[in-house]
Design a protein around this motif. Sequence first.
Motif, PDB file in Angstrom:
ATOM      1  N   GLU A 362     -59.781 -10.833   6.067  1.00 33.67           N
ATOM      2  CA  GLU A 362     -58.807 -11.928   6.121  1.00 33.67           C
ATOM      3  C   GLU A 362     -57.706 -11.669   7.137  1.00 33.67           C
ATOM      4  OE1 GLU A 362     -57.405 -12.009   2.154  1.00 33.67           O
ATOM      5  OE2 GLU A 362     -59.161 -13.026   1.329  1.00 33.67           O
ATOM      6  N   GLY A 363     -57.747 -10.487   7.775  1.00 33.38           N
ATOM      7  CA  GLY A 363     -56.711 -10.139   8.738  1.00 33.38           C
ATOM      8  C   GLY A 363     -55.381  -9.817   8.089  1.00 33.38           C
ATOM      9  N   LYS A 364     -55.428  -9.308   6.837  1.00 34.00           N
ATOM     10  CA  LYS A 364     -54.209  -9.003   6.087  1.00 34.00           C
ATOM     11  C   LYS A 364     -54.212  -7.541   5.676  1.00 34.00           C
ATOM     12  CE  LYS A 364     -54.004 -13.717   4.262  1.00 34.00           C
ATOM     13  NZ  LYS A 364     -54.126 -14.572   3.058  1.00 34.00           N
ATOM     14  N   PRO A 365     -53.032  -6.957   5.532  1.00 34.73           N
ATOM     15  CA  PRO A 365     -52.974  -5.530   5.178  1.00 34.73           C
ATOM     16  C   PRO A 365     -53.330  -5.296   3.717  1.00 34.73           C
ATOM     17  CG  PRO A 365     -50.761  -6.447   5.252  1.00 34.73           C
ATOM     18  CD  PRO A 365     -51.680  -7.522   5.764  1.00 34.73           C
ATOM     19  N   PHE A 366     -53.932  -4.154   3.455  1.00 34.90           N
ATOM     20  CA  PHE A 366     -54.160  -3.715   2.087  1.00 34.90           C
ATOM     21  C   PHE A 366     -52.916  -2.953   1.657  1.00 34.90           C
ATOM     22  CE2 PHE A 366     -55.765  -0.190  -0.690  1.00 34.90           C
ATOM     23  CZ  PHE A 366     -56.053  -0.977  -1.807  1.00 34.90           C
ATOM     24  N   THR A 367     -52.252  -3.439   0.614  1.00 36.09           N
ATOM     25  CA  THR A 367     -50.950  -2.893   0.246  1.00 36.09           C
ATOM     26  C   THR A 367     -51.011  -1.846  -0.858  1.00 36.09           C
ATOM     27  OG1 THR A 367     -50.580  -4.738  -1.282  1.00 36.09           O
ATOM     28  CG2 THR A 367     -49.748  -4.980   0.972  1.00 36.09           C
ATOM     29  N   GLY A 368     -52.210  -1.385  -1.177  1.00 40.71           N
ATOM     30  CA  GLY A 368     -52.345  -0.345  -2.177  1.00 40.71           C
ATOM     31  C   GLY A 368     -52.775  -0.891  -3.517  1.00 40.71           C
ATOM     32  N   LEU A 369     -53.062   0.015  -4.420  1.00 35.75           N
ATOM     33  CA  LEU A 369     -53.456  -0.333  -5.781  1.00 35.75           C
ATOM     34  C   LEU A 369     -52.669   0.591  -6.695  1.00 35.75           C
ATOM     35  CD1 LEU A 369     -55.495  -2.349  -6.972  1.00 35.75           C
ATOM     36  CD2 LEU A 369     -57.115  -0.468  -7.165  1.00 35.75           C
ATOM     37  N   PHE A 370     -52.030   0.018  -7.710  1.00 29.01           N
ATOM     38  CA  PHE A 370     -51.138   0.806  -8.545  1.00 29.01           C
ATOM     39  C   PHE A 370     -51.668   0.824  -9.970  1.00 29.01           C
ATOM     40  CE2 PHE A 370     -48.873  -0.643  -4.878  1.00 29.01           C
ATOM     41  CZ  PHE A 370     -48.215   0.507  -4.458  1.00 29.01           C
ATOM     42  N   THR A 371     -52.119   1.997 -10.383  1.00 26.28           N
ATOM     43  CA  THR A 371     -52.778   2.166 -11.663  1.00 26.28           C
ATOM     44  C   THR A 371     -52.027   3.212 -12.481  1.00 26.28           C
ATOM     45  OG1 THR A 371     -54.255   4.031 -11.194  1.00 26.28           O
ATOM     46  CG2 THR A 371     -54.892   1.885 -10.318  1.00 26.28           C
ATOM     47  N   GLN A 379     -55.679   9.004  -3.974  1.00 27.33           N
ATOM     48  CA  GLN A 379     -56.896   8.894  -3.178  1.00 27.33           C
ATOM     49  C   GLN A 379     -56.995   7.540  -2.480  1.00 27.33           C
ATOM     50  OE1 GLN A 379     -60.272   9.873  -5.645  1.00 27.33           O
ATOM     51  NE2 GLN A 379     -59.519  11.925  -6.123  1.00 27.33           N
ATOM     52  N   ILE A 380     -56.606   6.499  -3.187  1.00 25.03           N
ATOM     53  CA  ILE A 380     -56.659   5.150  -2.609  1.00 25.03           C
ATOM     54  C   ILE A 380     -55.707   5.038  -1.423  1.00 25.03           C
ATOM     55  CG2 ILE A 380     -56.044   2.738  -3.059  1.00 25.03           C
ATOM     56  CD1 ILE A 380     -57.129   3.242  -5.951  1.00 25.03           C
ATOM     57  N   ARG A 381     -54.514   5.559  -1.589  1.00 23.93           N
ATOM     58  CA  ARG A 381     -53.560   5.481  -0.490  1.00 23.93           C
ATOM     59  C   ARG A 381     -54.074   6.236   0.730  1.00 23.93           C
ATOM     60  NH1 ARG A 381     -47.026   6.969  -0.310  1.00 23.93           N
ATOM     61  NH2 ARG A 381     -46.625   5.675   1.552  1.00 23.93           N
ATOM     62  N   GLU A 382     -54.613   7.414   0.499  1.00 23.70           N
ATOM     63  CA  GLU A 382     -55.098   8.238   1.607  1.00 23.70           C
ATOM     64  C   GLU A 382     -56.264   7.583   2.337  1.00 23.70           C
ATOM     65  OE1 GLU A 382     -56.939  12.728   2.408  1.00 23.70           O
ATOM     66  OE2 GLU A 382     -56.213  12.160   0.423  1.00 23.70           O
ATOM     67  N   GLN A 383     -57.168   6.936   1.601  1.00 21.88           N
ATOM     68  CA  GLN A 383     -58.374   6.395   2.210  1.00 21.88           C
ATOM     69  C   GLN A 383     -58.210   4.995   2.795  1.00 21.88           C
ATOM     70  OE1 GLN A 383     -62.060   6.845  -0.024  1.00 21.88           O
ATOM     71  NE2 GLN A 383     -61.175   8.523  -1.228  1.00 21.88           N
ATOM     72  N   PHE A 384     -57.382   4.160   2.166  1.00 27.45           N
ATOM     73  CA  PHE A 384     -57.426   2.736   2.515  1.00 27.45           C
ATOM     74  C   PHE A 384     -56.114   2.123   3.002  1.00 27.45           C
ATOM     75  CE2 PHE A 384     -60.648   3.258  -0.948  1.00 27.45           C
ATOM     76  CZ  PHE A 384     -61.768   3.106  -0.146  1.00 27.45           C
ATOM     77  N   VAL A 385     -54.990   2.758   2.737  1.00 28.66           N
ATOM     78  CA  VAL A 385     -53.712   2.165   3.154  1.00 28.66           C
ATOM     79  C   VAL A 385     -53.409   2.587   4.586  1.00 28.66           C
ATOM     80  CG1 VAL A 385     -51.247   1.976   2.680  1.00 28.66           C
ATOM     81  CG2 VAL A 385     -52.879   2.140   0.776  1.00 28.66           C
ATOM     82  N   LYS A 386     -53.451   1.622   5.475  1.00 27.96           N
ATOM     83  CA  LYS A 386     -53.262   1.887   6.903  1.00 27.96           C
ATOM     84  C   LYS A 386     -52.043   1.124   7.422  1.00 27.96           C
ATOM     85  CE  LYS A 386     -57.209   4.048   6.687  1.00 27.96           C
ATOM     86  NZ  LYS A 386     -57.222   5.532   6.621  1.00 27.96           N
ATOM     87  N   PRO A 387     -51.448   1.603   8.523  1.00 25.92           N
ATOM     88  CA  PRO A 387     -50.314   0.875   9.114  1.00 25.92           C
ATOM     89  C   PRO A 387     -50.736  -0.534   9.511  1.00 25.92           C
ATOM     90  CG  PRO A 387     -50.476   3.090  10.018  1.00 25.92           C
ATOM     91  CD  PRO A 387     -51.718   2.875   9.223  1.00 25.92           C
ATOM     92  N   SER A 388     -49.830  -1.484   9.295  1.00 28.59           N
ATOM     93  CA  SER A 388     -50.128  -2.868   9.644  1.00 28.59           C
ATOM     94  C   SER A 388     -49.500  -3.211  10.986  1.00 28.59           C
ATOM     95  CB  SER A 388     -49.585  -3.805   8.563  1.00 28.59           C
ATOM     96  OG  SER A 388     -48.169  -3.835   8.603  1.00 28.59           O
ATOM     97  N   ASP A 389     -49.708  -4.457  11.407  1.00 27.40           N
ATOM     98  CA  ASP A 389     -49.120  -4.909  12.665  1.00 27.40           C
ATOM     99  C   ASP A 389     -47.694  -5.406  12.474  1.00 27.40           C
ATOM    100  OD1 ASP A 389     -51.482  -4.383  14.027  1.00 27.40           O
ATOM    101  OD2 ASP A 389     -52.306  -6.381  13.590  1.00 27.40           O
ATOM    102  N   TYR A 401     -44.844   2.631  -3.327  1.00 27.27           N
ATOM    103  CA  TYR A 401     -45.328   3.954  -3.714  1.00 27.27           C
ATOM    104  C   TYR A 401     -44.179   4.851  -4.158  1.00 27.27           C
ATOM    105  CZ  TYR A 401     -50.232   3.383  -2.562  1.00 27.27           C
ATOM    106  OH  TYR A 401     -51.559   2.992  -2.578  1.00 27.27           O
ATOM    107  N   ALA A 402     -43.039   4.725  -3.514  1.00 28.70           N
ATOM    108  CA  ALA A 402     -41.882   5.512  -3.938  1.00 28.70           C
ATOM    109  C   ALA A 402     -41.442   5.100  -5.340  1.00 28.70           C
ATOM    110  CB  ALA A 402     -40.732   5.346  -2.944  1.00 28.70           C
ATOM    111  N   ALA A 403     -41.470   3.803  -5.607  1.00 31.58           N
ATOM    112  CA  ALA A 403     -41.103   3.306  -6.937  1.00 31.58           C
ATOM    113  C   ALA A 403     -42.068   3.820  -7.994  1.00 31.58           C
ATOM    114  CB  ALA A 403     -41.079   1.778  -6.938  1.00 31.58           C
ATOM    115  N   ASN A 404     -43.347   3.864  -7.638  1.00 37.48           N
ATOM    116  CA  ASN A 404     -44.363   4.318  -8.584  1.00 37.48           C
ATOM    117  C   ASN A 404     -44.176   5.793  -8.955  1.00 37.48           C
ATOM    118  OD1 ASN A 404     -46.489   3.226 -10.079  1.00 37.48           O
ATOM    119  ND2 ASN A 404     -48.056   4.009  -8.701  1.00 37.48           N
ATOM    120  N   GLU A 405     -43.581   6.555  -8.051  1.00 35.87           N
ATOM    121  CA  GLU A 405     -43.334   7.970  -8.309  1.00 35.87           C
ATOM    122  C   GLU A 405     -42.019   8.197  -9.039  1.00 35.87           C
ATOM    123  OE1 GLU A 405     -45.478  10.337  -7.773  1.00 35.87           O
ATOM    124  OE2 GLU A 405     -46.912   8.966  -6.847  1.00 35.87           O
TER     125      GLU A 405
END
Length: 462
Positions: A362-371, A379-389, A401-405
Motif C-alpha cells: 500500500e506504500g505505507k510504513p509498518f509501525t510495529g506490533l505491540f503485544t 523480533q518484530i521491530r528488528e525484522q520489519f520496522v524500517k525507516p519511512s519516507d 516503542y519507548a512507551a511500551n518499555e
Amino acid sequence: MRQVTRTVRALSVFGVTTLLLTGCATGTGSQDGPAAEFDADSAITGELSVMGFGVNDEIAESRFESAQAELPDVDITLVEGDLDIQQFLSAVASGEPPELIYANRDQLGTFASRGAIMPLNDCLDAEAIDTTNFREPAMNQVTFEDQVYGVPEFNQVQVTMANAGLLEDADLSLDDVDGSDWNGVTEAAEKVFTTDSGRISVIGYDPKLPEFLPIWARANGADLLSADARTAQLNDPAVVQALEFAAGLYEIQDGFSAVKAYRDSADFFGSGNQFASSTLGAMPMEQWYINILNDVSPDAEMAFTTVKDTSGEDLSFSSGSAWAIPAASSNPEAACRFIGHMTDAETWVAAAGVRAEARQAEGKPFTGLFTGNQTADDQIREQFVKPSDDAKWDEAIDASYAANESSFSLPANPADAEFKTAWQDGVNRVLNGQQDPQEAMDQAQEEAQTALDEAWSTWDDE
C-alpha cells in the motif's frame, strides 16, 4: 496454594445480573470432575468454542489459521464480538461455558475470584509457555493471589500526539505538551485554544478524562490501587492534585461539556479528523491511532513523543486483552495448546510479516506490533520496522516503542469493575460540576474500598 475447584452453581438470570451490577463475589463455577491433563506430547481432539475473539484483520487471520493447522483434529468455532460479560457468566452458571475466552485483562481478577476461570500454572508448565517473555505490567493484570489466570495478547499504551502546525504557530514545541511540566501544558492549552463567535474552533489540549486519570496520577507519583490490590488510594493527595490539574485544562477551554461536544463532532476515524482539520493541538492517545492517522490523513502536520511524568520520565498505562480458560471448560487441553500457539513469539512474528507486506504493497510504513510478549515485539521491530519516507512516522514509531518499555498497570483484584466504576464516576462528577476533586475522590474512595473489602472478605473466607 489455593486451587479454584468450586462446584458449578446454576444461577438464575436475576442472580447473574445481580452479580454484575452489585459486585457480589459469589462463586459462579468451576470444573467439576476429572482435572485437566495438560501434556505437551498428547494428541488434542474434540471441540473448542472461543468467545470474544474475531478474525477481523490480517494479524488475527494469520494467527488463527496457524492455530488451526497446529490443532488439525480440533473443531474450532468462534463466538465473535467483544466478550459479553453477562453472556459469559450466564454460560458459566449454566455449566456450559465456552472452552476458551478472550477478555480484557482488567476483567480477570473478578472472574478468577468468582471461580469462573481456572488457574493456568499447570497449563503454562505443560506447554512450556514462558511467562518471563511477557511484559511485567501485562502479567500483573492476569495474576491473582500468585496464580496466573490469563495469558496476555495485545498491549495498548499511549503516546503524545500533536498538530505540529498549531504548536509552531503558538511558538510551542512537543516539550510543552508532553506532560513533564503541568504549568507548561496549561499555558500551551491556553495558547492553542481558539474560539470563533463564542464557540470552540480549536481545542488546545485534551487530557482525555475520565479514562486517563491513572496516567495523570502516576505522573504525579501515585497509583489508584495499592500493590496488593486491597487498598484503594483514590483520595491520595497526589491523585486529587492530578485530577485538579487535568480537569482544570477543560475549565480554561470553556468547560468539559463544550470540549467533549466539539471533540465528539470530529471525524475521528476519517480524513477530517481533529489533527487533519487542525482543530486539536495535542492529546495523549493509544498508539493504535497512529495507523488510523497514517491511513486517512498521511499528510497532516503531526508530531509525536512519549507521555512523561513530572520528572520527565517516559510513561504509559498498559491495557489490553488476554486468553483465559473457563473453570468448567470441557476441553481445557485444547484451549491451553491454542493459547500457547497464539501467543508464541514465532506466531506473532509470522503475522507481523503478513502485515508488513500488506503495508508495503500500500506504500505505507509498518509501525510495529505491540503485544504482551516482549520477545515477539523485539523480533518484530528488528525484522520489519524500517525507516519511512516521512520522519514524523518514524517519530511516532520510536515514541510507541519507548512507551511500551515504560508502562505500568493496576494489579488484578476481585472487584475490578466496581473499582473502575468508582473512580470514573468520581471523575465524571468533577467534569459535570457536581463536586470538587477532593469531594469526588473522597466519595469514590469510600465506594471503591467498600467493594474491595466485600470482595476480598468473601475470597479470604473461602
